[in-house]
Write a protein that holds these residues in place. Structure first.
Motif, PDB file in Angstrom:
ATOM      1  N   SER A   1      20.145   1.797 -54.389  1.00  0.00           N
ATOM      2  CA  SER A   1      21.447   2.327 -54.626  1.00  0.00           C
ATOM      3  C   SER A   1      21.949   2.654 -56.032  1.00  0.00           C
ATOM      4  CB  SER A   1      22.418   1.460 -54.080  1.00  0.00           C
ATOM      5  OG  SER A   1      22.473   1.543 -52.579  1.00  0.00           O
ATOM      6  N   TYR A   2      21.538   1.519 -56.903  1.00  0.00           N
ATOM      7  CA  TYR A   2      22.167   1.550 -58.168  1.00  0.00           C
ATOM      8  C   TYR A   2      21.128   2.973 -58.975  1.00  0.00           C
ATOM      9  CZ  TYR A   2      23.062   0.516 -63.028  1.00  0.00           C
ATOM     10  OH  TYR A   2      23.288   0.427 -64.463  1.00  0.00           O
ATOM     11  N   VAL A   3      19.833   2.801 -59.012  1.00  0.00           N
ATOM     12  CA  VAL A   3      19.159   3.842 -59.464  1.00  0.00           C
ATOM     13  C   VAL A   3      19.208   5.261 -58.951  1.00  0.00           C
ATOM     14  CG1 VAL A   3      16.757   4.784 -59.653  1.00  0.00           C
ATOM     15  CG2 VAL A   3      17.030   2.382 -59.681  1.00  0.00           C
ATOM     16  N   GLU A   4      19.956   5.470 -57.584  1.00  0.00           N
ATOM     17  CA  GLU A   4      20.156   6.502 -57.200  1.00  0.00           C
ATOM     18  C   GLU A   4      21.635   6.997 -57.742  1.00  0.00           C
ATOM     19  OE1 GLU A   4      18.570   8.448 -53.213  1.00  0.00           O
ATOM     20  OE2 GLU A   4      20.402   7.499 -52.898  1.00  0.00           O
ATOM     21  N   SER A   5      22.260   5.996 -57.893  1.00  0.00           N
ATOM     22  CA  SER A   5      23.710   6.405 -58.473  1.00  0.00           C
ATOM     23  C   SER A   5      23.588   6.895 -59.958  1.00  0.00           C
ATOM     24  CB  SER A   5      24.758   5.295 -58.279  1.00  0.00           C
ATOM     25  OG  SER A   5      24.551   4.307 -59.478  1.00  0.00           O
ATOM     26  N   LEU A   6      22.488   6.468 -60.715  1.00  0.00           N
ATOM     27  CA  LEU A   6      22.244   6.850 -61.971  1.00  0.00           C
ATOM     28  C   LEU A   6      21.623   8.281 -62.045  1.00  0.00           C
ATOM     29  CD1 LEU A   6      20.642   3.825 -63.401  1.00  0.00           C
ATOM     30  CD2 LEU A   6      23.168   4.480 -64.043  1.00  0.00           C
ATOM     31  N   ILE A   7      20.870   8.665 -61.219  1.00  0.00           N
ATOM     32  CA  ILE A   7      20.384   9.857 -61.290  1.00  0.00           C
ATOM     33  C   ILE A   7      21.307  11.051 -61.034  1.00  0.00           C
ATOM     34  CG2 ILE A   7      18.337  11.371 -60.425  1.00  0.00           C
ATOM     35  CD1 ILE A   7      16.992   8.655 -59.411  1.00  0.00           C
ATOM     36  N   PRO A   8      21.472  11.768 -61.871  1.00  0.00           N
ATOM     37  CA  PRO A   8      22.429  13.049 -61.544  1.00  0.00           C
ATOM     38  C   PRO A   8      21.948  14.113 -60.524  1.00  0.00           C
ATOM     39  CG  PRO A   8      21.756  13.219 -63.738  1.00  0.00           C
ATOM     40  CD  PRO A   8      20.983  12.067 -63.101  1.00  0.00           C
ATOM     41  N   PHE A   9      21.626  13.735 -59.512  1.00  0.00           N
ATOM     42  CA  PHE A   9      20.740  14.418 -58.543  1.00  0.00           C
ATOM     43  C   PHE A   9      21.721  15.354 -57.844  1.00  0.00           C
ATOM     44  CE2 PHE A   9      17.282  13.219 -55.371  1.00  0.00           C
ATOM     45  CZ  PHE A   9      16.398  14.256 -56.098  1.00  0.00           C
ATOM     46  N   TYR A  10      21.794  16.385 -57.798  1.00  0.00           N
ATOM     47  CA  TYR A  10      22.781  17.387 -57.462  1.00  0.00           C
ATOM     48  C   TYR A  10      22.339  18.794 -56.845  1.00  0.00           C
ATOM     49  CZ  TYR A  10      27.145  18.709 -56.110  1.00  0.00           C
ATOM     50  OH  TYR A  10      28.239  19.055 -55.108  1.00  0.00           O
ATOM     51  N   PHE A  11      22.262  18.935 -55.763  1.00  0.00           N
ATOM     52  CA  PHE A  11      21.718  20.119 -55.222  1.00  0.00           C
ATOM     53  C   PHE A  11      22.826  21.248 -54.715  1.00  0.00           C
ATOM     54  CE2 PHE A  11      18.604  16.837 -53.963  1.00  0.00           C
ATOM     55  CZ  PHE A  11      17.531  17.448 -54.522  1.00  0.00           C
ATOM     56  N   GLY A  12      23.942  21.069 -55.402  1.00  0.00           N
ATOM     57  CA  GLY A  12      25.063  22.025 -54.921  1.00  0.00           C
ATOM     58  C   GLY A  12      25.748  21.423 -53.695  1.00  0.00           C
ATOM     59  N   ILE A  13      25.456  20.808 -52.914  1.00  0.00           N
ATOM     60  CA  ILE A  13      26.538  20.223 -51.836  1.00  0.00           C
ATOM     61  C   ILE A  13      26.619  18.827 -51.842  1.00  0.00           C
ATOM     62  CG2 ILE A  13      27.151  21.088 -49.695  1.00  0.00           C
ATOM     63  CD1 ILE A  13      24.280  21.924 -49.101  1.00  0.00           C
ATOM     64  N   PRO A  14      27.723  18.435 -51.454  1.00  0.00           N
ATOM     65  CA  PRO A  14      27.943  16.909 -51.724  1.00  0.00           C
ATOM     66  C   PRO A  14      27.206  16.436 -50.526  1.00  0.00           C
ATOM     67  CG  PRO A  14      29.941  17.967 -51.530  1.00  0.00           C
ATOM     68  CD  PRO A  14      29.229  18.997 -51.594  1.00  0.00           C
ATOM     69  N   GLY A  15      26.697  15.134 -50.804  1.00  0.00           N
ATOM     70  CA  GLY A  15      26.285  14.367 -49.642  1.00  0.00           C
ATOM     71  C   GLY A  15      24.588  14.362 -49.547  1.00  0.00           C
ATOM     72  N   VAL A  16      23.945  15.319 -50.322  1.00  0.00           N
ATOM     73  CA  VAL A  16      22.509  15.383 -50.494  1.00  0.00           C
ATOM     74  C   VAL A  16      21.837  14.676 -51.658  1.00  0.00           C
ATOM     75  CG1 VAL A  16      20.437  17.193 -50.937  1.00  0.00           C
ATOM     76  CG2 VAL A  16      22.747  17.908 -49.858  1.00  0.00           C
ATOM     77  N   LYS A  17      21.325  13.635 -51.034  1.00  0.00           N
ATOM     78  CA  LYS A  17      20.754  12.370 -51.823  1.00  0.00           C
ATOM     79  C   LYS A  17      19.378  12.319 -51.276  1.00  0.00           C
ATOM     80  CE  LYS A  17      23.455   9.056 -51.461  1.00  0.00           C
ATOM     81  NZ  LYS A  17      23.952   7.946 -51.388  1.00  0.00           N
ATOM     82  N   LEU A  18      18.334  11.526 -52.529  1.00  0.00           N
ATOM     83  CA  LEU A  18      17.182  11.297 -52.150  1.00  0.00           C
ATOM     84  C   LEU A  18      17.116  10.213 -50.920  1.00  0.00           C
ATOM     85  CD1 LEU A  18      14.203  11.728 -52.511  1.00  0.00           C
ATOM     86  CD2 LEU A  18      14.366  10.083 -54.475  1.00  0.00           C
ATOM     87  N   GLY A  19      17.892   9.172 -50.796  1.00  0.00           N
ATOM     88  CA  GLY A  19      18.028   8.314 -50.141  1.00  0.00           C
ATOM     89  C   GLY A  19      16.963   7.231 -50.291  1.00  0.00           C
ATOM     90  N   LEU A  20      17.161   6.801 -51.337  1.00  0.00           N
ATOM     91  CA  LEU A  20      16.061   5.949 -51.755  1.00  0.00           C
ATOM     92  C   LEU A  20      15.947   4.616 -51.037  1.00  0.00           C
ATOM     93  CD1 LEU A  20      13.954   6.321 -54.048  1.00  0.00           C
ATOM     94  CD2 LEU A  20      15.183   5.236 -55.715  1.00  0.00           C
ATOM     95  N   THR A  21      17.037   4.037 -50.485  1.00  0.00           N
ATOM     96  CA  THR A  21      17.263   2.844 -49.955  1.00  0.00           C
ATOM     97  C   THR A  21      16.733   2.934 -48.497  1.00  0.00           C
ATOM     98  OG1 THR A  21      19.363   3.823 -49.301  1.00  0.00           O
ATOM     99  CG2 THR A  21      19.308   2.196 -51.108  1.00  0.00           C
ATOM    100  N   ASN A  22      16.492   4.282 -48.116  1.00  0.00           N
ATOM    101  CA  ASN A  22      16.103   4.440 -46.819  1.00  0.00           C
ATOM    102  C   ASN A  22      14.345   3.953 -46.801  1.00  0.00           C
ATOM    103  OD1 ASN A  22      16.630   5.017 -44.159  1.00  0.00           O
ATOM    104  ND2 ASN A  22      15.200   6.793 -44.335  1.00  0.00           N
ATOM    105  N   LEU A  23      13.808   3.891 -48.205  1.00  0.00           N
ATOM    106  CA  LEU A  23      12.565   3.393 -48.201  1.00  0.00           C
ATOM    107  C   LEU A  23      12.628   1.917 -47.866  1.00  0.00           C
ATOM    108  CD1 LEU A  23       9.529   3.937 -49.405  1.00  0.00           C
ATOM    109  CD2 LEU A  23      10.644   3.291 -51.428  1.00  0.00           C
ATOM    110  N   VAL A  24      13.295   1.041 -48.181  1.00  0.00           N
ATOM    111  CA  VAL A  24      13.467  -0.370 -47.968  1.00  0.00           C
ATOM    112  C   VAL A  24      13.817  -0.476 -46.458  1.00  0.00           C
ATOM    113  CG1 VAL A  24      14.654  -2.480 -48.492  1.00  0.00           C
ATOM    114  CG2 VAL A  24      14.538  -0.723 -50.276  1.00  0.00           C
ATOM    115  N   VAL A  25      14.622   0.395 -45.677  1.00  0.00           N
ATOM    116  CA  VAL A  25      15.070   0.202 -44.296  1.00  0.00           C
ATOM    117  C   VAL A  25      13.727   0.489 -43.482  1.00  0.00           C
ATOM    118  CG1 VAL A  25      16.394   1.166 -42.512  1.00  0.00           C
ATOM    119  CG2 VAL A  25      17.472   0.851 -44.800  1.00  0.00           C
ATOM    120  N   VAL A  26      13.233   1.743 -43.794  1.00  0.00           N
ATOM    121  CA  VAL A  26      11.885   1.939 -43.181  1.00  0.00           C
ATOM    122  C   VAL A  26      10.741   0.963 -43.149  1.00  0.00           C
ATOM    123  CG1 VAL A  26       9.973   3.672 -43.048  1.00  0.00           C
ATOM    124  CG2 VAL A  26      12.340   4.560 -43.469  1.00  0.00           C
TER     125      VAL A  26
END
Lengths: 135, 174
Positions: free
Chosen positions: B22-47
């Motif tokens: 989560s932290y790593v993802e919050s550091l990446i200014p990952f922006y695709f033009g719409i709010p809510g679009v993220k890589l979802g790195l934590t889903n890796l842990v969940v899967v």
């Protein structure tokens, strides 16, 4: 809950034919959905701001203007109309997602500020025009 | 399975891992033009947990992660947002996995897509404006892509780390 534990397995299958079909069909459906929604885009005429689901006001896209959105006496967001596009330039929330969002100009496009419940939406002029004629 | 006395520590390690994602993802200014679009790195842990540890453990870590990450890196709205996305995505993944018909990729992809569906539903409810479903096609496509990427990564991780987690190799070391 032991039934859940029965599903734990470390031996996973590789990506099989069924998986590839699943992925291909899903990709095709989503691509079609995306293309259809992109084709439908048409330029809007005015911009409507709603706060908490209630209409705050509407402005024509043709006139450059700076619209402060004031909720309970406090200006929470600033929407700017420039060159036929509406853009959120200021918000008092920490995430600033709506400010980062690009300016909008196409019918039904929206900018949402979730913490302040402010929605900026482009509307088509035609329906509005018909309404005024009908009146 | 994991001995119960070690369970808190064992799951704590996963929670820490998910929080770091989560932290790593919050550091990446990952922006695709719409709010809510993220890589979802934590889903890796969940899967990964879904396959190597268990469904209820994965759910517990996922929910704790969302609440803690919300306090640490976000706000109340991000918790609400993530919780809706996280729970819907978890449900989709568990059900699809249980059919036994599909591998990691379809499971992860359905998780990615349903995550965005959950988020846009909450957003629509919060602002009481259903026109934001205008962005649904883009969000679905984004969920598909991020789910695919996470799925590929998860497949690799499960293959390499899975045997250690399930105890097959861990016991030898003890």
């Amino acid at each position: 809950m032991s039934s859940m534990e029965n599903h734990v397995t470390t031996k996973i299958r590789g990506t099989g034919r069924r998986d590839l079909i699943f992925i291909a069909v899903l990709a095709a459906v989503l691509a079609a959905f995306l293309v259809l929604s992109a084709v439908k885009k048409e330029a809007g005429v005015s911009v409507v701001v709603t706060v908490d689901g209630e209409r705050y006001g509407s402005w024509p896209l043709s006139k450059d203007e700076e619209v402060p959105v004031t909720i309970d006496g406090k200006t929470t967001n600033v929407m700017v109309i420039r060159d036929g596009m509406a853009d959120m330039t200021e918000a008092d929330c920490p995430d600033q997602l709506c400010v980062h969002q690009k300016a909008i100009s196409k019918n039904n496009e929206t900018i949402v500020c979730l913490p302040n419940r402010v929605v900026v939406q482009i509307t088509g002029g035609e329906e509005g025009a018909y309404d005024s004629i009908a009146k | 399975m994991i001995p119960s006395r070690n369970k808190a520590a064992f799951l704590g390690v996963f929670l820490a891992l998910a929080l770091i994602c989560s932290y790593v993802e919050s550091l990446i200014p990952f922006y695709f033009g719409i709010p809510g679009v993220k890589l979802g790195l934590t889903n890796l842990v969940v899967v990964m947990m879904l396959y190597c540890v268990g469904a209820k453990e994965a759910l517990a870590v996922s929910v704790c992660r969302i609440v803690l990450a919300g306090f640490l890196f976000g706000n109340m709205f991000s918790i609400l947002y993530s919780l809706a996305g996280g729970l819907l995505s978890f449900l989709a993944m568990v059900l699809l996995k249980r059919t036994g018909q599909f591998g990691v990729l379809p499971v992860s992809i359905s998780g990615g897509i349903l995550h965005n569906v959950g988020q846009i539903c909450v957003a629509a409810l919060v602002v009481e404006n259903y026109n934001i479903f205008y962005y649904l096609p883009v969000l679905l496509a984004a969920g598909f892509l991020t789910g695919l990427l996470i799925g590929v990564a998860a497949q690799g991780v499960i293959r390499r780390v899975g045997p250690f987690l399930s105890g097959e190799k861990r016991r030898k070391g003890e």
